[in-house]
Design a protein around this motif. Structure first.
Motif, PDB file in Angstrom:
ATOM      1  N   SER A  64      -2.449  89.086  82.535  1.00 29.51           N
ATOM      2  CA  SER A  64      -2.805  88.587  83.866  1.00 29.51           C
ATOM      3  C   SER A  64      -4.211  87.994  83.900  1.00 29.51           C
ATOM      4  CB  SER A  64      -2.685  89.708  84.892  1.00 29.51           C
ATOM      5  OG  SER A  64      -3.495  90.798  84.504  1.00 29.51           O
ATOM      6  N   LYS A  65      -5.035  88.348  82.934  1.00 33.69           N
ATOM      7  CA  LYS A  65      -6.389  87.799  82.873  1.00 33.69           C
ATOM      8  C   LYS A  65      -6.459  86.572  81.974  1.00 33.69           C
ATOM      9  CE  LYS A  65      -8.651  92.215  83.731  1.00 33.69           C
ATOM     10  NZ  LYS A  65      -9.610  93.226  83.229  1.00 33.69           N
ATOM     11  N   LYS A  66      -5.312  86.065  81.594  1.00 30.66           N
ATOM     12  CA  LYS A  66      -5.208  84.829  80.797  1.00 30.66           C
ATOM     13  C   LYS A  66      -5.565  85.025  79.328  1.00 30.66           C
ATOM     14  CE  LYS A  66      -4.219  83.007  84.684  1.00 30.66           C
ATOM     15  NZ  LYS A  66      -2.797  82.909  85.065  1.00 30.66           N
ATOM     16  N   PHE A  67      -5.805  86.244  78.906  1.00 27.98           N
ATOM     17  CA  PHE A  67      -6.062  86.467  77.493  1.00 27.98           C
ATOM     18  C   PHE A  67      -4.774  86.295  76.707  1.00 27.98           C
ATOM     19  CE2 PHE A  67     -10.354  87.778  77.647  1.00 27.98           C
ATOM     20  CZ  PHE A  67     -10.524  88.479  78.820  1.00 27.98           C
ATOM     21  N   LEU A  68      -4.892  85.638  75.564  1.00 29.09           N
ATOM     22  CA  LEU A  68      -3.749  85.497  74.672  1.00 29.09           C
ATOM     23  C   LEU A  68      -3.836  86.578  73.614  1.00 29.09           C
ATOM     24  CD1 LEU A  68      -3.531  81.654  74.018  1.00 29.09           C
ATOM     25  CD2 LEU A  68      -1.900  83.043  75.276  1.00 29.09           C
ATOM     26  N   LYS A  69      -2.814  87.407  73.551  1.00 30.58           N
ATOM     27  CA  LYS A  69      -2.798  88.466  72.546  1.00 30.58           C
ATOM     28  C   LYS A  69      -1.712  88.163  71.532  1.00 30.58           C
ATOM     29  CE  LYS A  69      -4.322  91.941  75.882  1.00 30.58           C
ATOM     30  NZ  LYS A  69      -4.015  93.208  76.560  1.00 30.58           N
ATOM     31  N   ILE A  70      -2.117  88.080  70.272  1.00 30.91           N
ATOM     32  CA  ILE A  70      -1.121  87.775  69.261  1.00 30.91           C
ATOM     33  C   ILE A  70      -0.218  88.990  69.063  1.00 30.91           C
ATOM     34  CG2 ILE A  70      -2.520  88.489  67.270  1.00 30.91           C
ATOM     35  CD1 ILE A  70      -1.288  85.977  65.839  1.00 30.91           C
ATOM     36  N   MET A  71       1.046  88.737  68.888  1.00 29.00           N
ATOM     37  CA  MET A  71       2.006  89.813  68.673  1.00 29.00           C
ATOM     38  C   MET A  71       2.502  89.789  67.226  1.00 29.00           C
ATOM     39  SD  MET A  71       4.175  89.299  72.166  1.00 29.00           S
ATOM     40  CE  MET A  71       5.180  90.760  71.972  1.00 29.00           C
ATOM     41  N   PHE A  72       2.999  88.626  66.819  1.00 26.75           N
ATOM     42  CA  PHE A  72       3.573  88.494  65.483  1.00 26.75           C
ATOM     43  C   PHE A  72       3.218  87.124  64.907  1.00 26.75           C
ATOM     44  CE2 PHE A  72       6.162  92.195  65.948  1.00 26.75           C
ATOM     45  CZ  PHE A  72       6.632  92.187  67.248  1.00 26.75           C
ATOM     46  N   SER A  73       3.245  87.078  63.585  1.00 28.51           N
ATOM     47  CA  SER A  73       3.145  85.803  62.898  1.00 28.51           C
ATOM     48  C   SER A  73       4.057  85.827  61.687  1.00 28.51           C
ATOM     49  CB  SER A  73       1.705  85.540  62.476  1.00 28.51           C
ATOM     50  OG  SER A  73       1.644  84.372  61.682  1.00 28.51           O
ATOM     51  N   ALA A  86      -6.155  85.305  66.967  1.00 26.57           N
ATOM     52  CA  ALA A  86      -5.621  84.675  68.172  1.00 26.57           C
ATOM     53  C   ALA A  86      -6.731  83.997  68.962  1.00 26.57           C
ATOM     54  CB  ALA A  86      -4.945  85.709  69.044  1.00 26.57           C
ATOM     55  N   PRO A  87      -6.408  82.943  69.665  1.00 25.94           N
ATOM     56  CA  PRO A  87      -7.403  82.309  70.530  1.00 25.94           C
ATOM     57  C   PRO A  87      -7.974  83.322  71.519  1.00 25.94           C
ATOM     58  CG  PRO A  87      -5.453  80.940  70.351  1.00 25.94           C
ATOM     59  CD  PRO A  87      -5.122  82.239  69.697  1.00 25.94           C
ATOM     60  N   TRP A 137      -9.880  77.272  78.885  1.00 31.80           N
ATOM     61  CA  TRP A 137     -10.475  76.993  77.577  1.00 31.80           C
ATOM     62  C   TRP A 137     -10.379  78.244  76.716  1.00 31.80           C
ATOM     63  CZ3 TRP A 137     -12.076  72.484  75.531  1.00 31.80           C
ATOM     64  CH2 TRP A 137     -12.381  71.422  76.388  1.00 31.80           C
ATOM     65  N   TYR A 138      -9.993  78.037  75.451  1.00 30.14           N
ATOM     66  CA  TYR A 138      -9.910  79.115  74.476  1.00 30.14           C
ATOM     67  C   TYR A 138     -10.705  78.732  73.236  1.00 30.14           C
ATOM     68  CZ  TYR A 138      -5.819  80.998  76.983  1.00 30.14           C
ATOM     69  OH  TYR A 138      -4.960  81.522  77.919  1.00 30.14           O
ATOM     70  N   LYS A 139     -11.211  79.764  72.549  1.00 25.73           N
ATOM     71  CA  LYS A 139     -11.858  79.575  71.248  1.00 25.73           C
ATOM     72  C   LYS A 139     -10.987  80.255  70.207  1.00 25.73           C
ATOM     73  CE  LYS A 139     -16.068  80.761  68.680  1.00 25.73           C
ATOM     74  NZ  LYS A 139     -17.347  81.522  68.714  1.00 25.73           N
TER      75      LYS A 139
END
Lengths: 113, 112
Positions: free
Chosen positions: A39-48, B42-43, B35-37
């Protein structure tokens, strides 16, 4: 012409259900990813996945299981959906490793009721 | 078709320089610009912009949005080698589908 596509774009379901999100890239990339945007727009990686092999598996519940039938596809299956799973899920791909430019899909908004 | 274009695609500067990264967009039903870094993993989220003309700042980084001209800039002053990364711009649409469109990113290299 879409480089990274995801289906469905919008998914509403009840708690406890099992659902899948599909991702396909036509860029010829070797590596694909799943991210969860909170909800805070953070992207959290799950898998690659790199060439169909799992290379990153962050701490996510076992209810989440990625499947890569070939290097152009990385699907995300979620069992026993919970309210906290509601989020936007992004698929991405890159030519090589995670340091390379990633191309993102449009996202799938999952709403668990 | 929704489009987000970042420029330049890559940039090499020396420590101490100031850089400006650009992001222009053509989308229907704009909600916000992000904007992401992206470094090794992960970004990481930098800014979310929804209103024109209001600058957001975080240390040496700042960003502003122009909704009339449909672009945003990300400024980094007194660059450091740790600023080397790919900077991604994304536009969120104001639809139930929550769709976002990402730009291709700007690769910034800061040399000592």
């Amino acid at each position: 012409d879409t480089a990274v596509s995801q289906t469905p774009k919008y998914l509403v379901t009840q708690m406890g259900n099992d659902k899948s999100i599909k991702c396909e890239q036509n860029l010829g990339h070797d590596t694909m990813y799943w991210y969860k945007q909170d909800s805070k727009k953070f992207l959290k990686i799950m898998f690659s996945y790199n060439n169909k092999e799992l290379i990153i598996n962050e701490t996510v519940p076992n209810r989440f299981s990625p499947k890569s039938p070939d290097k152009a596809h990385l699907n995300l299956h979620i069992n026993s959906l919970e309210l906290g799973d509601s989020a936007v899920y992004f698929c991405a791909s890159s030519q090589a490793g995670i340091q390379e430019t990633q191309y993102f899909g449009p996202g799938t908004r999952l709403l668990v009721l | 078709e929704d489009k987000v274009v970042q420029s330049p695609l890559s940039l090499v500067v020396h420590e101490g320089d100031t850089v400006t990264l650009n992001c222009s967009y053509e989308v229907t039903n704009f909600r916000s610009l992000l904007w992401y870094k992206q470094e090794k993993k992960a970004p990481t989220f930098l800014f979310m912009l929804t209103s024109s003309g209001i600058e957001k700042k975080s240390g040496r980084l700042s960003s502003i949005l122009d909704k009339k001209e449909l672009f945003s800039i990300l400024n980094i002053t007194a660059t450091q080698t740790g600023d080397s990364a790919i900077y991604l711009c994304a536009v969120e649409l104001n639809t139930n589908a929550g769709k976002s469109t990402f730009g291709d990113g700007t690769t910034l290299t800061v040399k000592p």
